[in-house]
Structures are given as structure tokens and as C-alpha cells.
Motif scaffolding. Sequence first.
Motif, short mmCIF file in Angstrom:
data_model
loop_
_atom_site.label_atom_id
_atom_site.label_comp_id
_atom_site.label_asym_id
_atom_site.label_seq_id
_atom_site.Cartn_x
_atom_site.Cartn_y
_atom_site.Cartn_z
N VAL A 1 0.86 -1.18 0.00
CA VAL A 1 0.00 0.00 0.00
C VAL A 1 0.90 1.23 0.00
CG1 VAL A 1 -1.91 1.18 1.15
CG2 VAL A 1 -1.66 -1.31 1.39
N LEU A 2 0.78 2.06 -1.03
CA LEU A 2 1.61 3.26 -1.10
C LEU A 2 1.18 4.30 -0.06
CD1 LEU A 2 2.61 1.81 -3.64
CD2 LEU A 2 3.05 4.06 -4.58
N PRO A 3 2.07 5.28 0.22
CA PRO A 3 1.79 6.21 1.34
C PRO A 3 0.48 6.98 1.19
CG PRO A 3 4.08 6.40 0.64
CD PRO A 3 3.41 5.50 -0.34
N HIS A 4 -0.04 7.45 2.33
CA HIS A 4 -1.19 8.37 2.42
C HIS A 4 -2.46 7.79 1.79
CE1 HIS A 4 1.88 11.13 3.69
NE2 HIS A 4 2.50 11.00 2.55
N LYS A 5 -2.71 6.49 1.99
CA LYS A 5 -3.95 5.90 1.45
C LYS A 5 -4.90 5.61 2.61
CE LYS A 5 -2.93 5.47 -2.89
NZ LYS A 5 -2.65 6.88 -2.94
N ASP A 6 -6.17 5.93 2.40
CA ASP A 6 -7.21 5.51 3.34
C ASP A 6 -7.97 4.38 2.66
OD1 ASP A 6 -6.46 7.47 4.96
OD2 ASP A 6 -8.35 8.58 5.00
N LEU A 7 -7.79 3.16 3.13
CA LEU A 7 -8.48 2.04 2.47
C LEU A 7 -9.89 1.92 3.04
CD1 LEU A 7 -5.67 -0.64 2.23
CD2 LEU A 7 -6.12 1.33 0.81
N ASN A 8 -10.81 1.37 2.23
CA ASN A 8 -12.19 1.25 2.74
C ASN A 8 -12.71 -0.17 2.62
OD1 ASN A 8 -12.34 1.12 0.04
ND2 ASN A 8 -13.60 2.95 -0.27
N ARG A 9 -11.83 -1.13 2.22
CA ARG A 9 -12.30 -2.52 2.09
C ARG A 9 -11.09 -3.45 2.17
NH1 ARG A 9 -11.18 -4.53 -3.06
NH2 ARG A 9 -10.63 -2.97 -4.64
N SER A 10 -11.34 -4.75 2.02
CA SER A 10 -10.25 -5.74 2.02
C SER A 10 -9.55 -5.78 0.66
CB SER A 10 -10.81 -7.13 2.34
OG SER A 10 -11.34 -7.15 3.64
N PHE A 11 -8.25 -6.15 0.69
CA PHE A 11 -7.49 -6.32 -0.56
C PHE A 11 -6.61 -7.54 -0.42
CE2 PHE A 11 -8.33 -1.76 -0.63
CZ PHE A 11 -8.54 -1.50 -1.99
N LYS A 12 -6.38 -8.24 -1.53
CA LYS A 12 -5.33 -9.27 -1.50
C LYS A 12 -4.56 -9.31 -2.81
CE LYS A 12 -7.87 -13.46 -2.73
NZ LYS A 12 -8.24 -14.79 -2.29
N ASN A 13 -3.24 -9.58 -2.69
CA ASN A 13 -2.35 -9.66 -3.85
C ASN A 13 -2.44 -8.43 -4.75
OD1 ASN A 13 -1.64 -12.30 -3.05
ND2 ASN A 13 -3.51 -13.08 -3.99
N GLN A 14 -2.34 -7.25 -4.15
CA GLN A 14 -2.42 -6.04 -4.97
C GLN A 14 -1.38 -5.01 -4.55
OE1 GLN A 14 -6.11 -4.22 -6.02
NE2 GLN A 14 -7.30 -6.02 -5.48
N ILE A 15 -1.01 -4.17 -5.51
CA ILE A 15 -0.27 -2.96 -5.18
C ILE A 15 -1.29 -1.84 -5.22
CG2 ILE A 15 1.54 -1.36 -5.90
CD1 ILE A 15 3.01 -3.65 -7.16
N ILE A 16 -1.49 -1.17 -4.10
CA ILE A 16 -2.55 -0.18 -4.04
C ILE A 16 -1.92 1.20 -4.20
CG2 ILE A 16 -4.42 0.73 -2.60
CD1 ILE A 16 -4.17 -2.24 -1.30
N LEU A 17 -2.13 1.75 -5.39
CA LEU A 17 -1.52 3.03 -5.73
C LEU A 17 -2.41 4.16 -5.31
CD1 LEU A 17 -0.45 1.94 -9.30
CD2 LEU A 17 1.06 2.18 -7.38
#
Length: 411
Positions: free
Chosen positions: A395-411
Amino acid sequence: MLKAVILIGGPQKGTRFRPLSFEVPKPLFPVAGVPMLQHHIEACAKVPNMKEILLIGFYQSNEELTRFMISAQQEFKISIRYLQEYAALGTGGGIYHFRDQILSGGPEAFFIMNADVCSEFPLCEMLHFQKEHGDPSSLVILGTTANRKQSMNYGCIVENQETNEVLHYVEKPSTFVSDIINCGIYLFTPEIFQHIGGVFLEEPGHCNGAIRLEQDIFTALAGQGKLYVYKTPAFWSQIKSAGSAIYASRLYLNQYHKTHKERLATNKDGGPRISGNVYVHPTANIDPTAVLGPNVSIGTGVTIGAGVRVRESIILHGATLQDHSCVLNCIVGWDSSVGKWARVEGTPSDPNPNDPYAKIDSETLFRDGKLTPSITILGCNVTIPAEVIILNSIVLPHKDLNRSFKNQIIL
């Protein structure tokens, strides 16, 4: 007298260490509770007659680096200076460029160390070995044994088994050459600069002045009675990717039993439950019902709530793990927050535990078009909501996630 030179690279290097190297130069990333470089400096400071430590790299001189150097100088009572290259000059070009600084004061020998290795740093043993092998101007490479397949990812050394002279040196060969690999830690005498100067004279336009010790110098010196290998049975690993920082942390925490018992947390009344080797910064605020370990390091000002479980992870300063969250095989970035009952989990990239000579594989980010399962990394200031699962993700900096994630790069 002796000196030590630590090659710290620069911002274009260490890209595999992102997103963690966005916030802090990679050599200052905390491993087992202290900056990566501090392990090198502690080892150098223990060597008798060590007068100065020089850091060479092409980072712009920055506040963090300056602050680290000032505090390390005070703590270890040794001169530490940073010499900034104008461009990436390679492992040989950098020391050649600053040869006058290295040789000032007339050291009879000096160590060269790469910043991105973790090791027991057997420096005194290398000095003793140098006195016993070859003439006083011989050069020593620290080597260790790898398995056949992995050795091809490193510099390979063929030695004379009686004299330990290096007969042949090949950097990352395409077929098996030897299971003795280069650890990136060397003991040189001033004579090395004649050899590097020789390469400059032969090829004046050589790679824009970037000279690599390994390919350009060692390959040429092998078999000439000048280069020797000291093989260490002690632990050694590279720190290339963020995943390897957790493995390096485990090796250093384990070494603390011998070197820094005071850095290991213990089970105390009213404190959290500690299982295995754990480092906790004194400023961290941890609920007594939390369970930490094995192989956990907790940074400054971290808050850990009730019933939290942390294992095989690095929690960086200012992070918050809320009640009943679970963090496994993960690096939680600066000022990040993991919500209640959330689970943040990665896949360890450890060497094969059944092979004593296995090293950590520097995995590529993608394999067969898919993200390779690896440790989960939360960049700085990431918010994970309550009751979600984050699995094998970056997970890249300054992200507010709102759900589950798997096997991802979250830009």
C-alpha cells in the motif's frame, strides 16, 4: 591505524525497497530497532585502533543523515563523515574519487562495506587472517557458503583450499562456478588504489568513471597472489527488498542475546506477553493483553491496543494497531493505523530452513504476470479500516483504504 568506508548508494538505488525508501534513505531504515547503518558502525567501533568511518554515497546531504551521524559520533566516540559523490561512480569509482580522504592520516589498512548487508561483521577476524595470509599488502574479501543454485546470484569465488588465495572471481555467473560467495565486506591496503588507477589508465572513458570493484578489479586481481578470501560461518544476508528487512531483523535480534541483551524485551508484570525475540522502543505504549513475537520490532511512539497479535513484523514510529488487530509478516509504515479486528498479513520470503547454506531470494515483484506473494507493506500514513483483511499487498503512502485487498499494489 585503521579506517572504515561504508558505501551507502543513493536515491536511484534501492528501488526494490520502495515504498519504504520514499520516507527515509534506505541505509537509515530501522532493522532490529536501530538504523541499518548503525550495525556496521557498532562493529567498526569495536575494532582496536579504528580512527574514522567515512560514508560514501550520492544522497544529497539531508537532515536525517546529518542527525544520525551526529548521534552515532557521540554514542561511539569515533569520527564519522559523509563524502557525497557528484554521480554514481560505482563501488570502485567512489573510493578512488575520495582516495585522498581515505588515505589522510596514513591508515595501514581500511575496511570497505556495503550498507545493504546484515552480518556479524567479523572485522577483527579479517585483520587477523590478513596478517597470516600473503604479504602485508594482500587484500581480503569476506566470503560465505551459498547453495549451488543461489550462488549464481552473487559474486562467486574460486579459492586455493590450502592458502585461501582467490584464484578466480566471477560476478553473477550464468553457470555454476563456486559455492563461496562475496559478502560485500572487504579489507584493503592503500595498494588497492594502484589497481583501480590501472583500470582508469587502460580505459580512460571507462563507464563514465563508474568502476566496479567486483567486475573490474577482483576479476583482474584473482590468481595473482594478491587477493584472499576469509570464509565466515556466521550469519550474513543482503537487504535488497523490504521483505529481506524482516529476515535481517530476525538475524540481528537473535545476535542481541550475545551483544545487546538490554535491547530484547522480556515478560514483565503489567507488560505485554513476549514470545521469542522482540525489540520494543521505551516510548511505545502497549496494552498488557497484546502478544508480541517472535521477531518483532516496535518503533518510537507506537500505540498497540488490547488483544493485538504481532508476529514477524516491523512496526515503524507513530503507528497505531487498534484493539484485537492481527499483524503477521508485515511492515507497518510511519504514522499508519490498523483498525479494530483488522488482519494485515503477508507471506514470508525466508530462505529454506532445511538448507543451512540457503540465502534469501531477491524475488522479482511479478512472476508469470502475477504479483509474487510477499510480505505486506503499508507505506507511511496509511489507514486500514476495522474488520478488513489486507493480504500480500503493498500500500503506497497516504492511502485511506475502505475494504479488504489481497495480492495487490494499491496506488
